[in-house]
Write a protein that holds these residues in place. Structure first.
Motif, short mmCIF file in Angstrom:
data_model
loop_
_atom_site.label_atom_id
_atom_site.label_comp_id
_atom_site.label_asym_id
_atom_site.label_seq_id
_atom_site.Cartn_x
_atom_site.Cartn_y
_atom_site.Cartn_z
N PHE A 158 1.02 -1.07 -0.08
CA PHE A 158 -0.11 0.13 0.04
C PHE A 158 0.78 1.22 -0.03
CE2 PHE A 158 -3.05 -2.99 1.69
CZ PHE A 158 -4.17 -2.76 0.73
N ILE A 159 2.13 1.30 0.49
CA ILE A 159 2.98 2.22 0.26
C ILE A 159 3.33 2.78 -1.05
CG2 ILE A 159 5.18 3.35 1.09
CD1 ILE A 159 4.71 1.90 3.80
N PRO A 160 3.78 1.85 -1.67
CA PRO A 160 4.10 2.14 -3.22
C PRO A 160 2.75 2.55 -3.97
CG PRO A 160 4.49 -0.20 -2.74
CD PRO A 160 4.30 0.42 -1.50
N ILE A 161 1.54 1.96 -3.62
CA ILE A 161 0.44 2.36 -3.98
C ILE A 161 0.27 3.82 -3.97
CG2 ILE A 161 -2.28 2.09 -3.91
CD1 ILE A 161 -1.81 -0.92 -3.75
N ALA A 162 0.32 4.25 -2.75
CA ALA A 162 0.13 5.68 -2.15
C ALA A 162 0.78 6.83 -3.15
CB ALA A 162 0.32 5.93 -0.77
N LEU A 163 2.37 6.19 -3.23
CA LEU A 163 3.34 6.88 -3.83
C LEU A 163 2.91 7.00 -5.58
CD1 LEU A 163 5.80 8.41 -3.55
CD2 LEU A 163 7.21 6.13 -4.13
N LEU A 164 2.55 5.90 -5.96
CA LEU A 164 1.84 5.80 -7.52
C LEU A 164 0.57 6.98 -7.51
CD1 LEU A 164 2.33 2.39 -8.41
CD2 LEU A 164 3.48 3.80 -9.30
N LEU A 165 -0.40 6.88 -6.60
CA LEU A 165 -1.51 7.82 -6.86
C LEU A 165 -1.13 9.10 -6.56
CD1 LEU A 165 -4.10 5.31 -4.62
CD2 LEU A 165 -4.06 5.87 -7.03
N LYS A 282 -7.29 3.38 -12.53
CA LYS A 282 -7.27 3.11 -11.22
C LYS A 282 -8.44 4.01 -10.72
CE LYS A 282 -2.21 3.27 -11.05
NZ LYS A 282 -1.04 4.13 -10.95
N VAL A 283 -9.18 5.27 -11.17
CA VAL A 283 -10.15 5.90 -10.71
C VAL A 283 -11.41 5.13 -11.05
CG1 VAL A 283 -11.59 7.83 -11.05
CG2 VAL A 283 -9.14 8.19 -11.16
N GLY A 284 -11.42 4.39 -12.03
CA GLY A 284 -12.43 3.54 -12.35
C GLY A 284 -12.46 2.24 -11.39
N LEU A 285 -11.41 1.87 -11.08
CA LEU A 285 -11.33 0.53 -10.15
C LEU A 285 -11.96 0.87 -9.00
CD1 LEU A 285 -8.30 -1.86 -9.73
CD2 LEU A 285 -9.33 -0.88 -7.94
#
Length: 504
Positions: A158-165, A282-285
């Motif tokens: 989840f940390i890399p997800i936050a960085l990607l987002l 990602k937004v749609g997901l």
């Protein structure tokens, strides 16, 4: 399902607007066109040197992959587990795994991307994860395996997800603003031009014959909407039979909004060379996963995101291809027919390739060679959309907040800084990848940067021409070896030797 042909028909009408009228650059497509035109204009000696370099390093890479196979045994064996910096560093994934594919990729990628990955590896595996592991029993249950999402793996995902987002959201807003502003300016300039004012933004060295060939070979406009509507109807009935969790009305809504989003994505790509399809996905997901509920949200979110991303991503790749065709005097009609043939072949080859790899290798294993990191990331995005923040281990949400702000903040500082300083700012998306995959990928790619640096010093004049050929040879050679390796695995032929490194 593959949407290339139908979406390409849909955006066919926009070719005149984006390429001929607006004369957008589409940097990747233009670079490819320059390379193709260069092959036809450069001397035979240069072309021969490139082919020779490619062949030599392709053979070297293929033979090296074959040689490594003999020592790979079962489990964590072989050169890919070589403890380059010691056994303790290897436990934190700091080692060189002798992957010529990643070395070749590092040779092609800009140096700042490779350095950013190394920074991300040091920050995650060198600093954060050892510190978080010390909090075992406090931040997450002591008896829970680290592979659990409520354990250390939750932080890794989840940390890399936050960085990607953070990076993606900032660029999404930025590109949208640039796109809308530029579209308004172009429309205003066209009005001025139609009033008799000269077009001050006329392209330099523009060849009118390119426009003539390009427009002469275009498809009739009625094909685009008819093909798109037909595909939408087929998808509305077919996709729910494959993924019952994804309701038909989500598909209809996706097809309604997709054309405008695809056009914006294509226009933004023409200006910046950035593909925003994954961010739309990602937004749609998140939206579909949240609306579908806990029972069906994960599958529905992933399927919906794949649908949205597939439709919009085609606008990026095809417009880059059409830009290449425009500059090389190619026929759009011939290109579209080629896309249709490629789509049909892809529908056959892609599933076969997937199942070949899926049967032969351990795909998706966090500790294996083929981790499939983005599969893990997207699945857990869907989990987060369904379960909310309760799916996160302790303090993970606070760290996610911090890295989200960090990802956006780096971009803000980069855009506000002078160019000589901004070019050294790390790339958040590149930093995020080692958080989940491991530090060894960053080390491999940084070695690729070192190789390019050395070649620049030794062969200053030839390096620019030889580096792409050498890198392509390294990537293709080891990549081709995976085919016989997978056949051997399916035939139950095991490597004869397991080379391991143990503490004395």
């Amino acid at each position: 399902m593959n949407f290339d042909v139908f979406v390409s028909e849909l955006i066919n009408w926009s070719l005149q607007i984006l390429i001929v009228d607006y004369k957008l650059t589409f940097p990747s497509g233009m670079a490819t066109a320059v390379l193709i035109n260069g092959f036809h204009s450069m001397g035979d000696d240069v072309a021969k040197k490139q082919v020779k370099s490619f062949t030599k390093y392709f053979s070297l890479s293929f033979i090296w992959g074959f040689f490594q196979w003999f020592y790979s045994g079962q489990g964590e064996c072989g050169f890919s587990q070589f403890p380059t910096f010691g056994l303790q560093a290897q436990k934190q994934t700091f080692y060189f795994d002798f992957s010529l594919t990643y070395v070749g990729t590092g040779m092609i990628c800009p140096h700042i991307v490779n350095i950013s990955m190394l920074l991300g590896a040091i920050l995650s595996w060198g600093i954060m994860y050892p510190l978080i592991r010390k909090e075992k029993g406090d931040w997450y249950p002591e008896n829970m395996p680290e592979s659990s999402m409520r354990s250390l793996n939750g932080y890794k995902v989840f940390i890399p997800i936050a960085l990607l987002l953070g990076d993606g959201l900032y660029n999404f807003i930025k590109i949208t603003c640039i796109t809308l502003t530029s579209m308004y300016a172009k429309l205003r300039d066209r009005r001025l031009a139609s009033s008799g004012n000269p077009d001050e933004n006329k392209a330099i060295n523009h060849d009118p014959k390119q426009d003539e060939v390009f427009l002469r070979e275009s498809f009739p406009l009625w094909i685009a909407p008819c093909g798109y509507i037909a595909m939408a109807i087929i998808s509305t009935f077919a996709i729910p039979t494959i993924f019952p969790q994804l309701k038909w009305y989500y598909i209809v809504v996706a097809y309604i909004f997709a054309p405008s989003l695809a056009f914006c994505n294509a226009y933004g790509a023409g200006l910046t060379d950035i593909n925003m399809a994954y961010n739309y996905g990602k937004v749609g997901l998140f939206i579909i996963a949240a609306l579908s509920g806990k029972e069906h949200g994960v599958v529905a979110g992933l399927a919906g995101a794949g649908l949205i991303k597939s439709i919009i991503a085609v606008s990026f790749t095809l417009m880059q291809d059409f830009k290449t065709g425009h500059l090389t005097y190619a026929s759009p009609r011939a290109m579209l027919i080629s896309q249709a043939i490629g789509t049909v072949l892809g529908c056959i080859v892609a599933p076969l390739s997937f199942f070949l790899f899926y049967k032969a290798f351990d795909i998706g294993n966090p500790n294996g060679e083929y981790k499939a990191p983005y599969a893990i990331i997207y699945r857990n995005m869907a989990v987060l959309g369904v379960e909310g923040f309760s799916a996160l281990p302790r303090h993970c949400l606070h760290l996610c907040y911090g890295f989200f702000v960090f990802g956006a903040g780096i971009n803000i500082v980069k855009d506000l800084s002078p160019a000589r300083f901004g070019k050294w700012m790390p790339v958040p998306t590149a930093m995020a990848l080692p958080f989940l995959v491991g530090a060894y990928v960053a080390i491999d790619m940084c070695i690729g940067s070192v190789v390019v640096f050395v070649l620049d010093r030794l062969k200053t004049n030839k390096a620019e021409l030889l580096v792409p050929a050498i890198a392509s040879g390294l990537i293709c050679g080891e990549g081709l070896w995976t085919l016989p390796a997978s056949i051997l695995a399916l035939a139950k032929v095991k490597p004869p030797i397991c080379m391991k490194f143990l503490a004395s």
